[in-house]
Design a protein around this motif. Structure first.
Motif, PDB file in Angstrom:
ATOM      1  N   VAL A  44       0.874  -1.412  -0.293  1.00 41.55           N
ATOM      2  CA  VAL A  44      -0.177  -0.411  -0.235  1.00 41.55           C
ATOM      3  C   VAL A  44       0.791   1.466   0.001  1.00 41.55           C
ATOM      4  CG1 VAL A  44      -2.034   1.420   1.486  1.00 41.55           C
ATOM      5  CG2 VAL A  44      -1.586  -1.036   1.027  1.00 41.55           C
ATOM      6  N   ALA A  45       1.557   1.551   0.828  1.00 42.77           N
ATOM      7  CA  ALA A  45       2.962   2.474   1.204  1.00 42.77           C
ATOM      8  C   ALA A  45       3.764   2.864  -1.071  1.00 42.77           C
ATOM      9  CB  ALA A  45       3.965   2.263   2.232  1.00 42.77           C
ATOM     10  N   ALA A  64       2.577   1.874  -3.308  1.00 44.26           N
ATOM     11  CA  ALA A  64       1.720   2.016  -4.199  1.00 44.26           C
ATOM     12  C   ALA A  64       0.969   3.600  -4.371  1.00 44.26           C
ATOM     13  CB  ALA A  64      -0.414   0.896  -4.133  1.00 44.26           C
ATOM     14  N   TYR A  65       1.263   4.535  -2.640  1.00 49.99           N
ATOM     15  CA  TYR A  65       0.919   4.996  -2.844  1.00 49.99           C
ATOM     16  C   TYR A  65       2.191   6.515  -3.192  1.00 49.99           C
ATOM     17  CZ  TYR A  65      -3.268   5.168  -0.034  1.00 49.99           C
ATOM     18  OH  TYR A  65      -4.727   4.908   0.577  1.00 49.99           O
ATOM     19  N   PHE A  75       1.973   6.567  -7.608  1.00 55.66           N
ATOM     20  CA  PHE A  75       0.702   7.238  -7.671  1.00 55.66           C
ATOM     21  C   PHE A  75       1.344   9.031  -7.282  1.00 55.66           C
ATOM     22  CE2 PHE A  75      -2.627   9.941  -5.909  1.00 55.66           C
ATOM     23  CZ  PHE A  75      -3.331  10.457  -7.155  1.00 55.66           C
ATOM     24  N   LEU A  76       2.168   9.485  -5.819  1.00 57.66           N
ATOM     25  CA  LEU A  76       2.599  10.675  -5.517  1.00 57.66           C
ATOM     26  C   LEU A  76       3.816  10.981  -6.731  1.00 57.66           C
ATOM     27  CD1 LEU A  76       2.349  12.943  -3.713  1.00 57.66           C
ATOM     28  CD2 LEU A  76       4.306  11.842  -2.629  1.00 57.66           C
TER      29      LEU A  76
END
Length: 74
Positions: free
Chosen positions: A16-17, A19-20, A23-24
């Motif tokens: 999850v980290a 993926a963020y 995305f960022l």
């Protein structure tokens, strides 16, 4: 029963980290591209305004001497 199911699920916090972060990074690249395009459009608008101001009043014909002086000063 619910607590037993929650203990068997994998811990995906790292994914999850990641993926963020991806995305960022994509968001920053996108904003950078848009800022570059905006600068280019603003530069074109300034040039068009200079060319419009260089036209002779009343005739609609360009004042080539003034337009060439402004083009060389940029």
């Amino acid at each position: 029963m619910i607590t037993a199911a929650s203990n068997t699920l994998p811990d995906n916090a790292g994914y999850v980290a990641a993926a963020y972060l991806v995305f960022l990074a994509l968001l920053v690249v996108y904003v950078g591209i848009m800022a570059y395009k905006l600068m280019r459009v603003e530069r074109d608008v300034v040039e068009l305004n200079r060319l419009a101001d260089a036209e002779r009043p009343g005739t609609g014909e360009p004042d080539t001497a003034r337009a060439s002086e402004e083009a060389t000063s940029v």
